[in-house]
Design an enzyme around this catalytic site. Sequence first.
Site, PDB file in Angstrom:
ATOM      1  N   SER A 175      18.497   3.113  36.216  1.00 11.65           N
ATOM      2  CA  SER A 175      19.277   2.812  35.008  1.00 11.65           C
ATOM      3  C   SER A 175      19.271   3.979  34.037  1.00 11.65           C
ATOM      4  O   SER A 175      19.341   3.790  32.824  1.00 11.65           O
ATOM      5  CB  SER A 175      18.726   1.554  34.318  1.00 11.65           C
ATOM      6  OG  SER A 175      17.359   1.730  33.977  1.00 11.65           O
ATOM      7  N   GLY A 176      19.182   5.197  34.580  1.00 11.06           N
ATOM      8  CA  GLY A 176      19.319   6.386  33.758  1.00 11.06           C
ATOM      9  C   GLY A 176      20.772   6.790  33.622  1.00 11.06           C
ATOM     10  O   GLY A 176      21.690   6.034  33.968  1.00 11.06           O
ATOM     11  N   ILE A 177      21.007   8.003  33.165  1.00 10.22           N
ATOM     12  CA  ILE A 177      22.363   8.462  32.865  1.00 10.22           C
ATOM     13  C   ILE A 177      23.271   8.442  34.091  1.00 10.22           C
ATOM     14  O   ILE A 177      24.434   8.045  34.004  1.00 10.22           O
ATOM     15  CB  ILE A 177      22.317   9.871  32.221  1.00 10.22           C
ATOM     16  CG1 ILE A 177      23.708  10.301  31.755  1.00 10.22           C
ATOM     17  CG2 ILE A 177      21.687  10.888  33.149  1.00 10.22           C
ATOM     18  CD1 ILE A 177      23.694  11.584  30.919  1.00 10.22           C
ATOM     19  N   ARG A 190      16.005  25.122  37.288  1.00  5.51           N
ATOM     20  CA  ARG A 190      17.057  24.509  36.481  1.00  5.51           C
ATOM     21  C   ARG A 190      17.219  25.210  35.142  1.00  5.51           C
ATOM     22  O   ARG A 190      16.239  25.454  34.437  1.00  5.51           O
ATOM     23  CB  ARG A 190      16.762  23.027  36.243  1.00  5.51           C
ATOM     24  CG  ARG A 190      17.755  22.347  35.323  1.00  5.51           C
ATOM     25  CD  ARG A 190      17.518  20.860  35.284  1.00  5.51           C
ATOM     26  NE  ARG A 190      16.285  20.477  34.628  1.00  5.51           N
ATOM     27  CZ  ARG A 190      16.164  20.237  33.323  1.00  5.51           C
ATOM     28  NH1 ARG A 190      17.205  20.392  32.525  1.00  5.51           N
ATOM     29  NH2 ARG A 190      15.014  19.843  32.814  1.00  5.51           N
ATOM     30  N   HIS A 220       7.811  18.839  35.230  1.00  9.53           N
ATOM     31  CA  HIS A 220       8.900  18.305  34.420  1.00  9.53           C
ATOM     32  C   HIS A 220      10.112  17.841  35.221  1.00  9.53           C
ATOM     33  O   HIS A 220      10.685  16.797  34.928  1.00  9.53           O
ATOM     34  CB  HIS A 220       9.334  19.385  33.423  1.00  9.53           C
ATOM     35  CG  HIS A 220      10.412  18.959  32.476  1.00  9.53           C
ATOM     36  ND1 HIS A 220      10.249  17.908  31.598  1.00  9.53           N
ATOM     37  CD2 HIS A 220      11.661  19.463  32.236  1.00  9.53           C
ATOM     38  CE1 HIS A 220      11.343  17.768  30.867  1.00  9.53           C
ATOM     39  NE2 HIS A 220      12.225  18.677  31.247  1.00  9.53           N
ATOM     40  N   GLU A 268      19.223  27.258  24.053  1.00 16.24           N
ATOM     41  CA  GLU A 268      17.928  27.158  24.723  1.00 16.24           C
ATOM     42  C   GLU A 268      17.720  28.368  25.610  1.00 16.24           C
ATOM     43  O   GLU A 268      18.639  29.162  25.849  1.00 16.24           O
ATOM     44  CB  GLU A 268      17.845  25.868  25.547  1.00 16.24           C
ATOM     45  CG  GLU A 268      17.888  24.604  24.707  1.00 16.24           C
ATOM     46  CD  GLU A 268      17.780  23.341  25.541  1.00 16.24           C
ATOM     47  OE1 GLU A 268      17.724  23.458  26.781  1.00 16.24           O
ATOM     48  OE2 GLU A 268      17.760  22.251  24.958  1.00 16.24           O
ATOM     49  N   HIS A 297       7.761  22.462  32.842  1.00 18.69           N
ATOM     50  CA  HIS A 297       8.226  22.789  31.494  1.00 18.69           C
ATOM     51  C   HIS A 297       7.143  23.615  30.805  1.00 18.69           C
ATOM     52  O   HIS A 297       5.967  23.261  30.854  1.00 18.69           O
ATOM     53  CB  HIS A 297       8.512  21.515  30.697  1.00 18.69           C
ATOM     54  CG  HIS A 297       9.398  21.754  29.513  1.00 18.69           C
ATOM     55  ND1 HIS A 297       8.950  22.395  28.382  1.00 18.69           N
ATOM     56  CD2 HIS A 297      10.707  21.453  29.285  1.00 18.69           C
ATOM     57  CE1 HIS A 297       9.945  22.483  27.513  1.00 18.69           C
ATOM     58  NE2 HIS A 297      11.025  21.924  28.038  1.00 18.69           N
ATOM     59  N   ASN A 339      13.819   8.679  32.805  1.00 21.54           N
ATOM     60  CA  ASN A 339      13.695  10.079  32.401  1.00 21.54           C
ATOM     61  C   ASN A 339      14.752  10.452  31.360  1.00 21.54           C
ATOM     62  O   ASN A 339      14.509  11.291  30.493  1.00 21.54           O
ATOM     63  CB  ASN A 339      13.830  11.001  33.621  1.00 21.54           C
ATOM     64  CG  ASN A 339      12.505  11.199  34.336  1.00 21.54           C
ATOM     65  OD1 ASN A 339      11.483  10.642  33.940  1.00 21.54           O
ATOM     66  ND2 ASN A 339      12.521  12.000  35.382  1.00 21.54           N
ATOM     67  N   ARG A 355      12.879  28.955  32.036  1.00 24.35           N
ATOM     68  CA  ARG A 355      11.648  28.159  32.009  1.00 24.35           C
ATOM     69  C   ARG A 355      10.575  28.648  32.977  1.00 24.35           C
ATOM     70  O   ARG A 355       9.392  28.640  32.647  1.00 24.35           O
ATOM     71  CB  ARG A 355      11.985  26.694  32.321  1.00 24.35           C
ATOM     72  CG  ARG A 355      12.741  26.015  31.210  1.00 24.35           C
ATOM     73  CD  ARG A 355      13.061  24.584  31.558  1.00 24.35           C
ATOM     74  NE  ARG A 355      13.735  23.937  30.442  1.00 24.35           N
ATOM     75  CZ  ARG A 355      14.142  22.671  30.458  1.00 24.35           C
ATOM     76  NH1 ARG A 355      13.943  21.936  31.527  1.00 24.35           N
ATOM     77  NH2 ARG A 355      14.738  22.153  29.403  1.00 24.35           N
TER      78      ARG A 355
END
Length: 597
Positions: A42-44, A413, A378, A143, A263, A71, A317
């Site tokens: 049920s995430g994005i 990523r 992460h 970022e 992360h 997440n 990252r």
Amino acid sequence: MEQAAPVVSAEPAGIVRNGVRSDDASANVEYTKYFDFVVIGSGIAGLRYALDVAKYGTVAIITKAEPYETNTTYAQGGVSAVLDPLDSVENHIRDTMVAGAYLCDEQAVEVVCREGPDRVKELIAMGASFDQGEDGRLHLAREGGHSHHRIVHAADVTGREIERALLDSVVRTPNITMFEHHFALDFLAHQEGATVTCHGVDTLDAVTGKVKRLIAGVTMLGAGGAGHIYVNTTNPLVATGDGVAMAHRAHAVISNMEFVQFHPTSLADEGLPVKPKDRHNAFLITEAVRGAGGILYNQAMERFMPWYDNRAELAPRDVVARSIDDQLKKRKESYVLLDISHKSREEILSHFPNIAAHCLKYGLDITKHPIPVVPAAHYMCGGVQTNLDGETSVKGLYAAGEVACTGLHGANRLGSNSMLEALVFAQRAVKPTIAYVQKLAGSHHAITEKAEWPRPKSLSSLIKEVVDDILNLTALKRRKMQEIMWEHVGLIRSTESLKTAQKKLCELQLDWEDEMYQKGWRPNMVHVKVCELRNLFLVSNLVVSSALARQESRGSHYVVDFPDLVESKRIPTKLFSTSSVHWQKYSGKDAVICIAE
């Protein structure tokens, strides 16, 4: 086997909790239900997909805990998209390729970067509220790894806002049934010759202990990541790699599992004036803090990032995380410091209210003092391999979001590309899956039990003291497994450490299974915690096997034996299950892995 008679799902408009109405006679027994689309997660990715396909058929959404415990909810930074006239899609493509160490699939990168802006605009049309500047336009943050300001955000709680907007839309959408606190056990996979087809999924109702079988035309996997293979992770407790493990058992191709992104900046509890108690996951300090001018220091207050990379705090990252790790090891310290206090108090509290409030709860005012930070697991850059329409190698099974490997992220990523990827591929899967269900013409409603689908049983047949014993043992073994992965398969790896991890994981899993069997556990029994650990063991082994196969250092995979990037190895790592899909699913002995680059 006992079960209620098959029922064709025909719920009325609105959301039906757990698939049970007050007049549902099957509420207290195991049952089978039929849907056109089953969505796991049920995430994005799962919610965005469900909202579109619900116009064309019945939809079940399976969520492991509360619908918002994903997440997505914990994502702070934002969604990257080219919405500034001074930016360009070509810039976004280049930044993504550079961050991914050129292992990215160029087609996937172009698709996401070009289609991304429209997906963000759709979110806004659905009610997601993002920060705006004084001119009334979207405030775009920057970022690490991004050459331009292109991060759409809602302060530092962007994921929470997106989740809210999507769940609100789900409540208002006909044909959707939400199964809360349901754990997806295994796909209902059927093999004929070389073709494996997915017909749905078995789920365990964590509240009642009953197994519910959901048969579907299409199954969309949006189950998120696997951060809890490590002892220190920013992921919520639900992120135990269930989707990847299920897909591997169903013979789906898995790719690039060696690329686990750490992360650089999770909150280091040890450095706080007041120490948090009983924390299950590390608190994330978003990359946007560095994007807004945050500076990294060691505990001697020496700024160290320029020593490692000319992009300093704005390096990708993987570079920042390894630089921090190097400082910690050289100085024998447990955290470094991230300082944003040179900015105005108003600016800090405006852009990072959640971080400021969380730190203040433990005695730290980030407007006056630096934040103690340390790397944490992460994001899984690898996962279930899909094509540009979200299709996996298993017929009828699609995937989107962190559980999938679309090729976008390559070896590392780029920050805030993850939710963008989920939106793009969830939408791209809509048209082909609708066509697939329409081609079935309702034939999936006639599917009955198959020999390779033994219905698992809960631990309810065992007395409470025995169940408690098994769960305590499982918790102990889970912690040991996480410590093995953190020590031997972390930021810096070696062939020796990976082989040690492989051996220790095997021994630990065998010990766990033997001890459980002695306590009364049997292969056809299921419990959420037991199944989670089984999945964690499998995913950990996939990561180790992939890491051993890649004899170079690229992106988030750094191995001391092979410190250089090798151009001839700029190809994905693929993992195949070599056994028949008819293997005993609940034996605890997962299929053999074959690596083929």
